[in-house]
Motif scaffolding. Structure first.
Motif, PDB file in Angstrom:
ATOM      1  N   PRO A   1       0.911  -1.280  -0.138  1.00  0.00           N
ATOM      2  CA  PRO A   1      -0.043   0.207  -0.041  1.00  0.00           C
ATOM      3  C   PRO A   1       0.757   1.440  -0.161  1.00  0.00           C
ATOM      4  N   ASP A   2       2.603   1.392   0.695  1.00  0.00           N
ATOM      5  CA  ASP A   2       2.994   2.267   0.214  1.00  0.00           C
ATOM      6  C   ASP A   2       3.599   2.351  -0.664  1.00  0.00           C
ATOM      7  N   ALA A   3       3.441   1.794  -1.797  1.00  0.00           N
ATOM      8  CA  ALA A   3       4.748   1.873  -2.981  1.00  0.00           C
ATOM      9  C   ALA A   3       3.931   2.140  -4.193  1.00  0.00           C
ATOM     10  N   LEU A   4       4.147   2.032  -5.203  1.00  0.00           N
ATOM     11  CA  LEU A   4       3.152   3.038  -6.144  1.00  0.00           C
ATOM     12  C   LEU A   4       3.463   1.837  -7.492  1.00  0.00           C
ATOM     13  N   VAL A   5       2.864   1.417  -7.790  1.00  0.00           N
ATOM     14  CA  VAL A   5       3.365  -0.469  -8.598  1.00  0.00           C
ATOM     15  C   VAL A   5       2.737   0.151  -9.920  1.00  0.00           C
ATOM     16  N   ILE A   6       3.433   0.275 -11.044  1.00  0.00           N
ATOM     17  CA  ILE A   6       3.928   0.652 -12.680  1.00  0.00           C
ATOM     18  C   ILE A   6       3.455  -0.583 -13.378  1.00  0.00           C
ATOM     19  N   GLY A   7       1.896  -0.936 -14.113  1.00  0.00           N
ATOM     20  CA  GLY A   7       1.913  -2.122 -14.917  1.00  0.00           C
ATOM     21  C   GLY A   7       2.705  -1.692 -16.068  1.00  0.00           C
ATOM     22  N   VAL A   8       3.206  -2.211 -17.074  1.00  0.00           N
ATOM     23  CA  VAL A   8       3.295  -1.894 -18.083  1.00  0.00           C
ATOM     24  C   VAL A   8       3.467  -3.430 -19.515  1.00  0.00           C
ATOM     25  N   ASP A   9       3.036  -2.595 -20.592  1.00  0.00           N
ATOM     26  CA  ASP A   9       2.179  -3.647 -21.676  1.00  0.00           C
ATOM     27  C   ASP A   9       2.068  -3.378 -22.455  1.00  0.00           C
ATOM     28  N   LYS A  10       2.251  -3.947 -23.791  1.00  0.00           N
ATOM     29  CA  LYS A  10       2.260  -3.179 -25.716  1.00  0.00           C
ATOM     30  C   LYS A  10       0.804  -3.471 -25.686  1.00  0.00           C
ATOM     31  N   SER A  11       0.116  -3.380 -25.261  1.00  0.00           N
ATOM     32  CA  SER A  11      -1.371  -4.639 -25.584  1.00  0.00           C
ATOM     33  C   SER A  11      -2.260  -3.241 -25.353  1.00  0.00           C
ATOM     34  N   ALA A  12      -2.559  -2.410 -25.844  1.00  0.00           N
ATOM     35  CA  ALA A  12      -3.966  -1.149 -25.527  1.00  0.00           C
ATOM     36  C   ALA A  12      -4.766  -2.515 -25.189  1.00  0.00           C
ATOM     37  N   HIS A  13      -5.150  -3.403 -25.649  1.00  0.00           N
ATOM     38  CA  HIS A  13      -6.427  -3.944 -25.937  1.00  0.00           C
ATOM     39  C   HIS A  13      -6.753  -4.919 -24.769  1.00  0.00           C
ATOM     40  N   ARG A  14      -4.761  -5.305 -24.218  1.00  0.00           N
ATOM     41  CA  ARG A  14      -4.898  -5.918 -22.692  1.00  0.00           C
ATOM     42  C   ARG A  14      -5.465  -4.672 -21.236  1.00  0.00           C
ATOM     43  N   LEU A  15      -4.434  -4.124 -21.905  1.00  0.00           N
ATOM     44  CA  LEU A  15      -4.908  -3.280 -20.309  1.00  0.00           C
ATOM     45  C   LEU A  15      -5.763  -2.513 -20.690  1.00  0.00           C
ATOM     46  N   GLY A  16      -7.177  -2.433 -21.291  1.00  0.00           N
ATOM     47  CA  GLY A  16      -8.647  -2.400 -21.350  1.00  0.00           C
ATOM     48  C   GLY A  16      -9.671  -2.534 -21.060  1.00  0.00           C
ATOM     49  N   LYS A  17      -9.096  -4.014 -21.216  1.00  0.00           N
ATOM     50  CA  LYS A  17     -10.325  -4.973 -20.581  1.00  0.00           C
ATOM     51  C   LYS A  17     -10.370  -5.128 -19.596  1.00  0.00           C
ATOM     52  N   ASN A  18     -11.981  -4.891 -19.329  1.00  0.00           N
ATOM     53  CA  ASN A  18     -12.699  -6.086 -18.165  1.00  0.00           C
ATOM     54  C   ASN A  18     -11.631  -5.575 -17.221  1.00  0.00           C
ATOM     55  N   ASP A  19     -12.074  -3.906 -16.901  1.00  0.00           N
ATOM     56  CA  ASP A  19     -11.936  -2.825 -15.872  1.00  0.00           C
ATOM     57  C   ASP A  19     -12.465  -2.962 -14.576  1.00  0.00           C
ATOM     58  N   GLN A  20     -13.741  -3.324 -14.210  1.00  0.00           N
ATOM     59  CA  GLN A  20     -14.685  -3.259 -13.858  1.00  0.00           C
ATOM     60  C   GLN A  20     -14.388  -4.575 -12.939  1.00  0.00           C
ATOM     61  N   GLU A  21     -13.890  -5.598 -13.331  1.00  0.00           N
ATOM     62  CA  GLU A  21     -14.694  -6.944 -13.095  1.00  0.00           C
ATOM     63  C   GLU A  21     -13.324  -7.207 -12.968  1.00  0.00           C
TER      64      GLU A  21
END
Length: 227
Positions: free
Chosen positions: A81-101
């Motif tokens: 909880p005290d860290a900043l986590v940076i998630g990186v992927d090359k695919s915009a489709h994967r990154l935008g998938k099922n956000d609410q789920e």
């Protein structure tokens, strides 16, 4: 049934029986000659976005490479909880998938200490190293194994940016269902002067959808921790 939990993942098949016979030569070449490839514009823009967030953060920085849909990024943010986590992927489709789920699945609706970024890691790794960011933990979870022998240089430890990868992170944690991938990465790390430990994954809660599928299929998952 949730597709993530279906036990239908096939084990990795490779024409390579042991550590690639050219790996040491490839790694030493890359360690001696750094990549000078021009940066892609979208990754430069992404790096600026990340740099602004990093500059405002006072705690640890965790990098989650090849994060896919971002399940691992959310879970790592929840665990740190005290860290900043940076998630990186090359695919915009994967990154935008099922956000609410995913938010509901990982119970992270009230978690805001992470960000998801579309970028080419071949460029981003070099940019991060140039800025000498203090990355506390670097995760590479279930990268594409490229199991054919002829594709060894597409694996992260055989790539031109391996020197940057191995220099980023006080610890580097990799997971794979192909043990040989991690054995090769460990050898490459040792050539770069770092040490590591290879163990079986025993987590009850899968960090990624791939990990869930592999476990449901009865496959052993492995973890390599570089220090």
């Amino acid at each position: 049934m949730n597709n993530d939990m279906q036990g239908d993942s096939k084990a990795i098949v490779s024409n390579q029986m042991g550590v690639h016979d050219k790996l040491e030569e490839i790694v030493k070449k890359h360690l001696a000659h750094r990549s000078r490839k021009p940066y892609q514009e979208h990754t430069l823009a992404a790096f600026e976005q990340v740099a602004n967030r990093v500059a405002q953060h006072q705690g640890d920085i965790i990098l989650d490479s090849c994060c896919g849909v971002g399940q691992s990024t959310r879970l790592l943010a929840k665990r740190n909880p005290d860290a900043l986590v940076i998630g990186v992927d090359k695919s915009a489709h994967r990154l935008g998938k099922n956000d609410q789920e995913l938010t509901e699945k990982t119970e992270t609706s009230d978690i805001d200490n992470f960000m998801l970024v579309r970028a080419d890691l071949n460029d981003l790794y070099r940019l991060i190293e140039q800025q000498d960011w203090l990355i506390k933990k670097h995760y590479i979870l279930y990268p594409n194994p490229w199991p054919k022998s002829k594709h060894v240089q597409r694996r992260w430890h055989g790539s031109a940016v391996f020197p940057e990868i191995i220099s980023i992170g006080e610890t580097i944690t990799l997971r794979s269902n192909w043990k040989l991938y991690l054995e090769e990465f460990l050898l490459a790390a040792e050539l770069a002067g770092r040490k590591g430990t290879l163990t079986a994954v025993k987590d009850q809660l899968p960090l990624t959808p791939f990990e869930a599928k592999y476990q449901a299929s009865g496959q052993q998952c492995w973890q390599l921790e570089i220090v």
